[in-house]
Design an enzyme around this catalytic site. Sequence first.
Site, PDB file in Angstrom:
ATOM      1  N   LYS A 241       0.843  -1.191   0.000  1.00  0.00           N
ATOM      2  CA  LYS A 241       0.000   0.000   0.000  1.00  0.00           C
ATOM      3  C   LYS A 241       0.885   1.250   0.000  1.00  0.00           C
ATOM      4  O   LYS A 241       1.855   1.330   0.739  1.00  0.00           O
ATOM      5  CB  LYS A 241      -0.865  -0.020   1.274  1.00  0.00           C
ATOM      6  CG  LYS A 241      -1.801   1.157   1.436  1.00  0.00           C
ATOM      7  CD  LYS A 241      -3.113   0.956   0.708  1.00  0.00           C
ATOM      8  CE  LYS A 241      -4.023   2.177   0.868  1.00  0.00           C
ATOM      9  NZ  LYS A 241      -5.019   2.232  -0.230  1.00  0.00           N
TER      10      LYS A 241
ATOM     11  N   ARG B  36      19.476  -3.652  17.648  1.00  0.00           N
ATOM     12  CA  ARG B  36      20.728  -3.048  18.144  1.00  0.00           C
ATOM     13  C   ARG B  36      20.376  -1.826  18.989  1.00  0.00           C
ATOM     14  O   ARG B  36      19.227  -1.407  19.047  1.00  0.00           O
ATOM     15  CB  ARG B  36      21.566  -2.591  16.950  1.00  0.00           C
ATOM     16  CG  ARG B  36      20.838  -1.568  16.103  1.00  0.00           C
ATOM     17  CD  ARG B  36      21.693  -0.809  15.131  1.00  0.00           C
ATOM     18  NE  ARG B  36      20.975   0.357  14.650  1.00  0.00           N
ATOM     19  CZ  ARG B  36      20.120   0.380  13.631  1.00  0.00           C
ATOM     20  NH1 ARG B  36      19.868  -0.732  12.961  1.00  0.00           N
ATOM     21  NH2 ARG B  36      19.499   1.485  13.290  1.00  0.00           N
TER      22      ARG B  36
END
Lengths: 178, 178, 497, 497
Positions: free
Chosen positions: C201, C292
């Site tokens: 989309k 991270r």
Amino acid sequence: MESSNVWVMTEYKIKNIDKTGHAKIIKQISTMEYLVNINNNEKIVNILDVSEDYIEFKLDNVYHVARIIERSTSEIKILIDDVSIVLNTNYGLNEIVYKNSGGSITDSQINLISQIPGKVISVKINEKEEIKKGDIVCVLESMKMQVTVKSHKDGLVKKINAKTGSTVAKNDIIAEIE
Amino acid sequence: MESSNVWVMTEYKIKNIDKTGHAKIIKQISTMEYLVNINNNEKIVNILDVSEDYIEFKLDNVYHVARIIERSTSEIKILIDDVSIVLNTNYGLNEIVYKNSGGSITDSQINLISQIPGKVISVKINEKEEIKKGDIVCVLESMKMQVTVKSHKDGLVKKINAKTGSTVAKNDIIAEIE
Amino acid sequence: MIKKILIANRGEIALRIIKTCRVLNIKSVSIYSDEDVNSLHVKKSSESYYVGSAVPAQSYLNQKRIIELALSAGADAIHPGYGFLSENSDFAELCEKNNIVFIGPSSDSMKLCGDKMECKKIMKNAQVPTVPGSFDLVQNVETALDNANNIGYPVLLKSVFGGGGRGIRLVNNDNELRNAFELATKESMTAFGKSALLVEKFLPKIRHIEFQLARDKYGNTVHIFERECSIQRRHQKLIELSPSPVVDRKVRDEVGQLAINAINAVEYSNLGTVEFLRLDDGTFYFIEINARLQVEHPVTELVSGLDLVKLQIDIANGEKIPFNQSDLKLNGCAIECRINAENTFLDFAPSTGLVKDVSIPSGPGIRTDTYLYPKCTVSPFYDSLIAKLNSWGQNFEEARKRMSNALGDFYIQGIDTSISLYKTILNSPEFIHGDLSTDFLDRFDILDRLEKNIKNEIIEKQDAALAAATLHSLLYRTKININYKQDPNWNHQMYGL
Amino acid sequence: MIKKILIANRGEIALRIIKTCRVLNIKSVSIYSDEDVNSLHVKKSSESYYVGSAVPAQSYLNQKRIIELALSAGADAIHPGYGFLSENSDFAELCEKNNIVFIGPSSDSMKLCGDKMECKKIMKNAQVPTVPGSFDLVQNVETALDNANNIGYPVLLKSVFGGGGRGIRLVNNDNELRNAFELATKESMTAFGKSALLVEKFLPKIRHIEFQLARDKYGNTVHIFERECSIQRRHQKLIELSPSPVVDRKVRDEVGQLAINAINAVEYSNLGTVEFLRLDDGTFYFIEINARLQVEHPVTELVSGLDLVKLQIDIANGEKIPFNQSDLKLNGCAIECRINAENTFLDFAPSTGLVKDVSIPSGPGIRTDTYLYPKCTVSPFYDSLIAKLNSWGQNFEEARKRMSNALGDFYIQGIDTSISLYKTILNSPEFIHGDLSTDFLDRFDILDRLEKNIKNEIIEKQDAALAAATLHSLLYRTKININYKQDPNWNHQMYGL
């Protein structure tokens, strides 16, 4: 190569702790890397940056920065990682007398020297007077604080240079004490 | 005193905004203080600090610091309070062409110059090809980023110096476009 | 218990990690390439080792060499920072094999986070909404058309071999899709010998909002509030803030719970970030998990009071998270500006070289994380991020004003930086009103405004520049420099040219 | 509404006030003496004016000239900072007469705070406990004996003409008091031509704990928690922290209320500090009200999130305090170290001159307020406070560790500072355990420990020093300096001496 053996083996007197140590450059490994012997231990030095009054290096992989504050033929004053160390190259001939840098300061046996600039608030001794080491000689005002200057020795007050209300510069002679 | 009237009245062209301005030192009030005329307004300048590439001063009591980045006989590049201004001493003889510092960069009409060091990722044009201003000439990689280098003009590609996989330094000629 | 950490990184993040190591009495081992011999992280760590030449592959990405250095230095853990090896599951695995604690998620969990398609499927099962579109590669144009009609036009046709905005086509109807599919397949086959396309989309005027997550080895999970990172250029974040101006307590609770579900679903451990897109109507869609420590972690530290690097180390040590969700209180507002070494008007081209002088802002509510120092060098081999300027305030407006002033106090001589751009953004009415989106710079023609601001500054400073030039000419010509102060005859000298 | 503030001060506090002015879009006017031409407060303010020669009486204490400058510059308010004119009620009155807002209490209220005897009486009526002793001057030895027997020996006999520890005698019984009274009277008559003595309870091992107060013009009063300032030398504060390790919520509420009563009793307006002594048994005694912004205000800012200078300006503008006591939450712990330019081993003698280089700590939880910059000068004419290093942590231990590390990162070349002393204090087990008192330095022989620490540092660094000296000798003798890096023949040159 052996023509300049001055730096091949150097013995230093570490003034601040009254010890001796020695250092020897064994060989240059690469442009920036040396094998050295420090107090009988072999270590690797990697030089990271260097100028006439500055050396940054790693000693066995630990970083250090040394600023050369003063350097004469017999003495090197180094600020290493913010720690002040004075080294004397010790030729084994003349013992350098260890002076405590704390307390009162003298440049000879007679002159009492001001360590700070300031205004003389009051003088506590008179000429011809016998005084003891530690007696208050005068009071200086500097940075809103009153600082007492004490005698560095027992003796007879020969001359007083400091006058109440006058100003003294750093290293001015405050009094002569015999 | 009037023997050096060079500094008495100076007209400048302010490149970045394409305007002129003028400055005149009317008199020295004291060692560090001047009365000046800037664009027909009298102002007081107090110099606080000065060296060959640096001047700190107050202009009507407002502090400024000017760093002289480059200085030739006809042009002064100044960083004033972190704002970059280029001034030309304008003798009314030769008009200096205003060049927009944004967009693509040329040092002559032919050479396309690299503004940054980097690795050439791909070359998008061929020699002898006709290209338009703004066409992508090559892609450089620097600091993990891809940067497109665009042609500074319409023209014929005379020579391409950049090769895929090679590196270019700042100010290297990437291509010649006639 | 971790006693010695090798930091497989450089720059400000290496320094950031060293600071927490010192607080925890953990020894820090730094590594450096030829370019970084004089870098601050070498100077501030307990020990440092040469790792290789300037090229990252030879140094900060050199897995084998880094493991060797960690082992020989006796490091029991590796902190990867961000970038470089931080999301490399092979490296995480290599650490595990060598009995070195990798400060981050397990290699398995990291692998899942890195596989966008797989991750999207897992999110579907965990009922975390993702951007409407195909969950598999679309193999033929019919599937693509089905997908597109399911989610409604306009849609994006994306090549999985693209990245960073490349290989993406916007299509508005069946016809356009047919054409685009053919072109994209051909292009991909030519370039890569294979094709792999997705339908998604198209979402206009979106915000990037992410949640900071922490999860320990026992499955305890908390979110540490959101960060809005909508101010971007070329999909790279420039400015981040917490809280987001469009997230209230209710939304924070709801989307925070989605983020918790997301990270639980991949059995994540340690600190991570769940990224969402937010539409103007308030819908949130999951994008990905960043496995991270993020560049922008300081804004979360400022509003939570937590030391996130400490939390990472504690979790890696097998400790339980020492607080519950309800213990966390969002305090005030924080903003971060990523100071990049780049020329805004040269299409954000990197600017490298000697930093002649630098003056770092400080004072109430200001935190600066940087590797700059006077006479240091910014290398072209690494990231252009040279400093992170953070501000905290009791509310957004106080944080914004403090940031605006601190930007003015941040003086960096010798290279171009993004500081001027940030001054313009920070003082834009749209930023002040929190009208943020990922196309903020284009939508409000920020570069044009910056150019105008610079011209206005020049106009404002022209009198001072003229005064400086004239007086400097005088002093320069007479070769009287700073020493003239001591000379009582200076007055006469000046006129006696 | 205040639009332009003249700052009748210099150094770090002038810069601190400028920062808040900038956040509030208020113009700042600075003043400078001959010594301060190149000072940072001149560079950072909106405008600046020369005020007079270096001697404070001619410049920063020159009331008439300062008022003239404020009027001619169009400043509608004056912020006095601390020190200088900040507690001079004549100056506050002069401002009032000239329709300049004095940012501080009214001159009447300030006068009351400055009159120690009067203030003590007011506190008695307000039921705020003061140090046991006479409420009036003791006119004769009989009254002194009565007082002493009332409060119990040992007592202090104090001359009101003393100050800073001078003219104080400790006496243990009636006999000693008789002798001391005679001597003190004689001494005072000789020196001042009059005598004025007080009897006060001698209190051993005391803590200095103060409360930050704010009171608006409508009588709304809050306390913004306490600060413990027990680490002192010669009655001058060195290290301050908030919260105090011996103040829990209950004590904070109780003593905070006493502080509120105290400041209400003198109809104080604006920010002020109520100082207490605390005995080992938990008793608090009022000492005095400091009618100004304190040096140590940043620790309160860090734990409250408030901008205290902003609060001062808001109150001066006639605004109501925008929060209640219950809105204030004490968040974490903050510590301040006052970095003084002084030589600890020369009896704390001032150290002045050129600061060749300086590197200012920053990062998580660190705030540095300073006027230092590379190549600036520390003047002997003014206070020795050159920087305030503040740390914040979630708890005392985190704040302490951060401070300890930041002290290590604070590099000041060219003058002596108290940084080494603070490292020793911060890492002393007694400090870690919160065993503080105003005689901390003497009680734990801190200077001896510092000397030992310095010796240990030298021993630790001796190998590096020897290596540096030897290698530097080599490079110095051969006159090969930094340029050798570019020289491929360097290897040979070195040996070819």
